[in-house]
Design an enzyme around this catalytic site. Structure first.
Site, PDB file in Angstrom:
ATOM      1  N   LYS A 164       0.960  -1.059   0.532  1.00 57.22           N
ATOM      2  CA  LYS A 164       0.049   0.059   0.505  1.00 57.22           C
ATOM      3  C   LYS A 164       1.115   1.578   0.233  1.00 57.22           C
ATOM      4  CE  LYS A 164      -4.092  -0.676   1.081  1.00 57.22           C
ATOM      5  NZ  LYS A 164      -5.067  -0.764   0.433  1.00 57.22           N
TER       6      LYS A 164
HETATM    7  N1  GLU Z   1      -6.954  -0.246  -2.602  1.00 55.31           N
HETATM    8  C1  GLU Z   1      -7.837  -1.397  -3.282  1.00 55.31           C
HETATM    9  C2  GLU Z   1      -7.743  -2.168  -2.336  1.00 55.31           C
HETATM   10  O1  GLU Z   1      -8.040  -2.306  -0.902  1.00 55.31           O
HETATM   11  C3  GLU Z   1      -7.472  -2.277  -4.619  1.00 55.31           C
HETATM   12  C4  GLU Z   1      -5.577  -2.539  -4.712  1.00 55.31           C
HETATM   13  C5  GLU Z   1      -5.537  -2.943  -6.456  1.00 55.31           C
HETATM   14  O2  GLU Z   1      -6.644  -3.243  -7.164  1.00 55.31           O
HETATM   15  O3  GLU Z   1      -4.094  -3.460  -6.431  1.00 55.31           O
HETATM   16  O4  GLU Z   1      -8.473  -3.482  -2.337  1.00 55.31           O
END
Ligand code: GLU
Length: 420
Positions: free
Chosen positions: A109
């Protein structure tokens, strides 16, 4: 681990969840720290020139939790309160989520501590490009693949893909997912998280004997996830009676006009000034009676003070980490709220991100129907696994989902061994 660089309430919450799941699994103590601890983190400074000519330096973060099963994967968040500990917790949850739904990824993240609404389109582009520029040594289509999260969107992904592509000298669409379709994005990605969450909610409604056509839902957060979930619920005939965003909440037990709310947001960037329902505070909205309650915004919004007051049958965690561990205990004790845990509930987003990555790597593209039907198959399979795990260990649904993800990562690490 003798480090406190990630010290934060959200990181502690994620660690405690891990420890509980590891206990349930009776995981070898020699593996625990290895599986839990984030592999690496980056903090970069992103200087940009504002439209006024002033130079501002923003701090950007990225945590790559583990690289034992493939590249790391996860969103990039633009929010004023982002810090390294929060990003690390979110990266950890991404690891368990990807493993739970059998994607060949570790979790990651990223974030920038900024309120994107205070920037012009030009400034936002500079910031997004600068962040990617600073991250180039640490990402790659087989190293770390970013995606949208709170406060970021398809356009931002397109700028980041373009920045990386300029650096490698050829178009590299697989470097980020959640791109616009015209820039190598996938059909169905925009709606995947919200629609996936609504789809799972509908299957659980059926399990409880609640008819979707006579059910009501309250959604906290009207960004990409909340608004797409609302649209899916409208299609299912489920009445959306409450919605909210940072500007406030709107409630009408007879149902809200979602199309009108979407139009208002498209024109005004937020729900502020909408007159489609009674105004409430975000906190009050969470406590209104409904069949489904869907937090689709920040972490830790269901906590020790309001957990006994929420009045829903199903809590659909479209956000990451919306329920504190204390609230979880209260809900378990109450026994009348079925919790669809975040790592299952919102996994549709990363599943379709995986589809997008695969399509980009193969330069072949699927229709929306193909994407959504493959998505639903994976969601159903994950749900079945979670229900079985819950039965097997006599644990909560959250512990079942987390322990499935965690055990898969632990097994990959055990099999690969510890390089001397
Ligand atoms: N931000 C989204 C999540 O928390 C998607 C992450 C992604 O698609 O890589 O799952």
């Amino acid at each position: 681990m003798n480090s406190n660089i990630y010290k934060s309430t959200v990181f502690d919450m994620a660690c405690l969840q891990f420890d509980r799941a590891a206990d349930i699994l009776q995981m070898d103590h020699r593996l625990r720290e290895r599986v839990k601890t984030p592999k690496r983190c980056m903090i970069v400074s992103c200087p940009i020139e504002l439209d006024t000519g002033e130079i501002v330096v923003y701090e950007g973060f990225r945590v790559q939790h583990h690289l034992s099963m493939g590249p790391t994967k996860g969103g990039l968040r633009f929010h004023p309160k982002v810090d390294l500990g929060e990003v690390a917790a979110l990266a950890m949850w991404m690891s368990w989520k990807c493993a739970l739904v059998d994607l060949p990824y570790g979790g990651a993240k990223g974030g920038i501590a900024v309120d994107p609404h205070t920037l012009s389109a030009n400034e936002l582009e500079h910031l997004s490009r600068r962040y990617m520029q600073e991250m180039i040594p640490f990402v790659g289509t087989n190293v770390d693949v970013m995606a949208p999260d709170m406060g970021t969107n398809e356009q931002i992904m397109a700028w980041m893909m373009d920045t990386y592509s300029s650096y490698v000298g050829s178009s590299a669409p697989a470097i980020v997912t959640g791109k616009p379709i015209g820039a190598g994005g996938s059909e169905g990605r925009r709606e995947a998280t919200g629609r996936g969450a609504a789809y799972l909610a509908r299957t659980y409604m059926q399990d409880l004997g609640i008819a979707p056509q006579s059910a009501t839902v309250i959604i906290q957060g009207f960004g990409n996830v909340g608004s797409e979930a609302a649209k899916a619920f409208v299609e299912y005939g489920t009445k959306v009676i409450g919605i909210s965003d940072v500007s406030g909440a709107f409630f009408n037990p007879k149902g809200l006009d979602i199309e009108d709310a979407l139009e208002h947001v498209a024109k005004n960037r937020s729900l502020a000034g909408w007159n489609g329902g009674d105004s409430l505070s975000n906190e009050e909205l969470l406590e209104q009676p409904c069949d489904l309650l869907m937090p689709a915004a920040l972490e830790r919004v269901i906590h020790a003070e309001n957990a006994s007051k929420i009045q829903c049958r199903i809590l659909c965690e479209a956000a990451n980490g919306p329920t504190t561990n204390e609230a979880d205990a209260i809900l378990l004790e109450r026994g009348d709220v079925l919790v669809i845990p975040d790592v299952l509930c919102n996994s549709g987003g990363v599943i379709v991100s995986y589809f997008e990555w695969v399509q980009d790597l193969q330069s072949t593209f699927w229709t929306r129907d193909e994407v959504l039907s493959k998505l639903y198959v994976i969601l159903e399979r994950a749900k079945t696994k979670v229900e079985k795990q819950k039965q097997r260990y006599g644990c909560s649904r959250r512990e079942a989902a987390l322990s499935l993800g965690i055990s898969k990562v632990a097994e990959a690490k055990r099999l690969r061994g510890l390089f001397p």
